[in-house]
Every structure is written in C-alpha cells, then in structure tokens.
Design a protein around this motif. Sequence first.
Motif, PDB file in Angstrom:
ATOM      1  N   UNK A 156       0.773  -1.145   0.051  1.00 26.93           N
ATOM      2  CA  UNK A 156       0.100   0.023   0.027  1.00 26.93           C
ATOM      3  C   UNK A 156       0.911   1.207   0.123  1.00 26.93           C
ATOM      4  N   UNK A 157       1.900   1.387   0.937  1.00 26.56           N
ATOM      5  CA  UNK A 157       2.598   2.506   0.897  1.00 26.56           C
ATOM      6  C   UNK A 157       3.574   2.663  -0.271  1.00 26.56           C
ATOM      7  N   UNK A 158       4.054   1.454  -0.877  1.00 27.82           N
ATOM      8  CA  UNK A 158       4.777   1.524  -2.124  1.00 27.82           C
ATOM      9  C   UNK A 158       3.845   2.089  -3.281  1.00 27.82           C
ATOM     10  N   UNK A 159       2.760   1.774  -3.337  1.00 27.64           N
ATOM     11  CA  UNK A 159       1.856   2.220  -4.364  1.00 27.64           C
ATOM     12  C   UNK A 159       1.495   3.870  -4.351  1.00 27.64           C
ATOM     13  N   UNK A 160       1.368   4.170  -3.041  1.00 30.23           N
ATOM     14  CA  UNK A 160       1.132   5.534  -2.720  1.00 30.23           C
ATOM     15  C   UNK A 160       2.233   6.533  -3.065  1.00 30.23           C
ATOM     16  N   UNK A 161       3.426   6.063  -3.124  1.00 32.02           N
ATOM     17  CA  UNK A 161       4.818   6.558  -3.343  1.00 32.02           C
ATOM     18  C   UNK A 161       5.155   6.600  -4.886  1.00 32.02           C
ATOM     19  N   UNK A 221       5.393   7.332  -8.790  1.00 37.27           N
ATOM     20  CA  UNK A 221       4.827   8.361  -9.462  1.00 37.27           C
ATOM     21  C   UNK A 221       5.277   8.449 -10.938  1.00 37.27           C
ATOM     22  N   UNK A 222       5.868   7.191 -11.129  1.00 36.77           N
ATOM     23  CA  UNK A 222       6.212   6.860 -12.600  1.00 36.77           C
ATOM     24  C   UNK A 222       5.100   7.254 -13.607  1.00 36.77           C
ATOM     25  N   UNK A 223       5.197   7.950 -14.813  1.00 34.27           N
ATOM     26  CA  UNK A 223       3.996   8.065 -15.721  1.00 34.27           C
ATOM     27  C   UNK A 223       3.390   6.789 -16.163  1.00 34.27           C
ATOM     28  N   UNK A 224       4.343   5.697 -16.341  1.00 38.18           N
ATOM     29  CA  UNK A 224       3.772   4.408 -16.618  1.00 38.18           C
ATOM     30  C   UNK A 224       3.980   3.512 -15.701  1.00 38.18           C
ATOM     31  N   UNK A 225       2.859   2.778 -15.198  1.00 37.26           N
ATOM     32  CA  UNK A 225       2.929   1.809 -14.074  1.00 37.26           C
ATOM     33  C   UNK A 225       2.141   0.643 -14.573  1.00 37.26           C
ATOM     34  N   UNK A 226       3.030  -0.621 -14.560  1.00 34.05           N
ATOM     35  CA  UNK A 226       2.488  -1.860 -15.116  1.00 34.05           C
ATOM     36  C   UNK A 226       2.439  -2.903 -13.960  1.00 34.05           C
ATOM     37  N   UNK A 233       7.422   1.946 -14.044  1.00 38.30           N
ATOM     38  CA  UNK A 233       7.340   0.828 -12.916  1.00 38.30           C
ATOM     39  C   UNK A 233       6.696  -0.552 -13.243  1.00 38.30           C
ATOM     40  N   UNK A 234       7.536  -1.750 -12.911  1.00 40.56           N
ATOM     41  CA  UNK A 234       6.912  -2.791 -13.236  1.00 40.56           C
ATOM     42  C   UNK A 234       6.591  -3.536 -11.917  1.00 40.56           C
ATOM     43  N   UNK A 235       5.476  -4.081 -11.736  1.00 40.39           N
ATOM     44  CA  UNK A 235       5.331  -4.738 -10.337  1.00 40.39           C
ATOM     45  C   UNK A 235       4.976  -6.277 -10.422  1.00 40.39           C
ATOM     46  N   UNK A 236       5.822  -7.182  -9.979  1.00 42.20           N
ATOM     47  CA  UNK A 236       5.612  -8.549  -9.966  1.00 42.20           C
ATOM     48  C   UNK A 236       5.303  -9.079  -8.735  1.00 42.20           C
ATOM     49  N   UNK A 237       4.422 -10.117  -8.620  1.00 50.42           N
ATOM     50  CA  UNK A 237       3.747 -10.652  -7.435  1.00 50.42           C
ATOM     51  C   UNK A 237       4.516 -12.005  -6.522  1.00 50.42           C
ATOM     52  N   UNK A 295      -7.401  -4.614  -6.673  1.00 53.55           N
ATOM     53  CA  UNK A 295      -8.263  -3.512  -6.699  1.00 53.55           C
ATOM     54  C   UNK A 295      -7.111  -2.298  -6.155  1.00 53.55           C
ATOM     55  N   UNK A 296      -6.198  -2.692  -5.042  1.00 50.89           N
ATOM     56  CA  UNK A 296      -5.459  -1.368  -4.762  1.00 50.89           C
ATOM     57  C   UNK A 296      -4.726  -0.879  -5.872  1.00 50.89           C
ATOM     58  N   UNK A 297      -4.057  -1.893  -6.760  1.00 54.35           N
ATOM     59  CA  UNK A 297      -3.329  -1.503  -7.887  1.00 54.35           C
ATOM     60  C   UNK A 297      -3.980  -0.581  -9.062  1.00 54.35           C
ATOM     61  N   UNK A 298      -5.385  -1.136  -9.243  1.00 53.79           N
ATOM     62  CA  UNK A 298      -6.292  -0.407  -9.920  1.00 53.79           C
ATOM     63  C   UNK A 298      -6.506   1.204  -9.453  1.00 53.79           C
ATOM     64  N   UNK A 299      -6.814   1.176  -8.183  1.00 53.26           N
ATOM     65  CA  UNK A 299      -7.010   2.433  -7.499  1.00 53.26           C
ATOM     66  C   UNK A 299      -5.954   3.479  -7.667  1.00 53.26           C
ATOM     67  N   UNK A 300      -4.613   2.906  -7.963  1.00 53.58           N
ATOM     68  CA  UNK A 300      -3.458   3.769  -8.367  1.00 53.58           C
ATOM     69  C   UNK A 300      -3.247   3.929  -9.694  1.00 53.58           C
ATOM     70  N   UNK A 301      -3.922   3.343 -10.394  1.00 51.53           N
ATOM     71  CA  UNK A 301      -3.832   3.347 -12.068  1.00 51.53           C
ATOM     72  C   UNK A 301      -2.594   2.476 -12.602  1.00 51.53           C
TER      73      UNK A 301
END
Length: 242
Positions: A156-161, A163-168, A192-196, A207-213
């Motif tokens: 949650x904190x990582x997504x809030x911080x 700010x890359x224009x493209x987030x994948x 930014x790329x996120x891998x689970x 859902x959290x990822x979707x909220x942060x586009x």
Amino acid sequence: MTRRRWIADTWTLREDRPATAALTGEQANHLARVLRAQPGQIFDVVAGGFLHRAEVTTVSPESVEFLMHEELEADAALPLRLYLAIFKFDHFEWAVEKATELGIASITPVLARRTEKHLAQAAMKRVERWRRIAHEASQQSRRTDIPEVTDPIALKLALEQEQSPTRILLSETEQATTLSSALEAHPRVQTAIAIGPEGGWTPEEMTLFAQHTWQPVTLGPRILRAETAAIAAIAIASTHLG
C-alpha cells in the motif's frame, strides 16, 4: 583486451584539482592480493555515476587509490523501476542479480499479502546482502551505476509513493494486453513494473493497484515463476526503453 572495471567506494571529483578515487574493503583486498595490482596500472573506474580511465597510485589490502584521467562514454540505466514481492531468498537474490545485469534502475522489495511470514520478518536483515549482490553484478556487467535496492516496504505504501508516468502490473488474470503493447503506447518514459509473490496478488491487492492506475498486462499463456517473470519483463521492456 577489455580493461577490468571497478566501482569506487570513495572519490573526489573537483574542478580545481585532479580527480581521485579509492577501493576499500573486499574490493581493495581482491585487487591487491589476488590480482596483485601495481602503481601505474590502468583500469576503468566508476565514481559518482561517471566512468573514467584511472591509474593506480597506491596499493594496499585496505585501500587501492587511483588518479582519474579522461571520462569515458557509458550507457545509462534503463528508466525502469522494479517492484518485486518478496519470495524465497535464493530465488529473490538470483532475480536481483539478473535484473541488475539487465540494467534496472531500482529494485523495491515488496511485502505482499502472500509473502510468507518468516520471509517478511527476515527481509530487513537481508537488504545489505541484496545491495552487495547488486554492486557485484553492476561491476561484472560493466554498468556505470548501481541500482538502488530499497528497504522492504508494504504494498500500500509503495503504491502511494510511486509516481512513474507508466505503471505496469504483471497479472495472471490479464489475457488481452501484452507488456509489449502497453510499452509501445508509452515509449521511453520512466516506467514501474510490479511482480507478485508465489501465489500471485490477492483480489484486494489487485483492487489497490487499480485505484493507483497500474495497468495489468500479460507475458503470455504460460505461468512463470516470479524470478523468471521479472527477467522476461525487464528484457522485453529494454527493447522499448533502452
């Protein structure tokens, strides 16, 4: 013959005097005792993100000092930040090493809902090891910088911080949008790329990822291990961002 490259531990870069740099600790010990460096030898040395041709001036197992000569042309890191959910440490460390070799700009270890409890508890103690791995991989792959490996952080904190224009977001449930097509729409911008983790992201995290586009994408029909997905994603991204 390609000159050996080192990443300086300390340096002085000033316009009013010759630039200098030094290796200390394990690097100095290896250069002095194993490679038997001598004053006058020439190496490539990275200092402050810049690559120089450098001449050895003094040698000891504790410190090897250099006089820096001309600055050399060097490649920059990819404009790519990796958010990697923590998984088994030996696999995670392999991912850190290979991501570094491929040119990643930063690696953020993420505490996800499905990160195993004992790994989450031990992660902070492993950060310095991960940073050493990144340092060694940078040197081996002849990078002019070392990717930042941040302290582990809750998703949650990582997504809030971020700010890359493209987030994948790499997603097992996404079937239509590929990573390549997403990057083609936003070429050569900070990404930014996120891998689970093993088991993937939970529905709440999606859902959290979707909220942060963050845009979900697929790497194809096969289910990949997290470390394999990380390397595949960086390799694909490098063709669009490099």
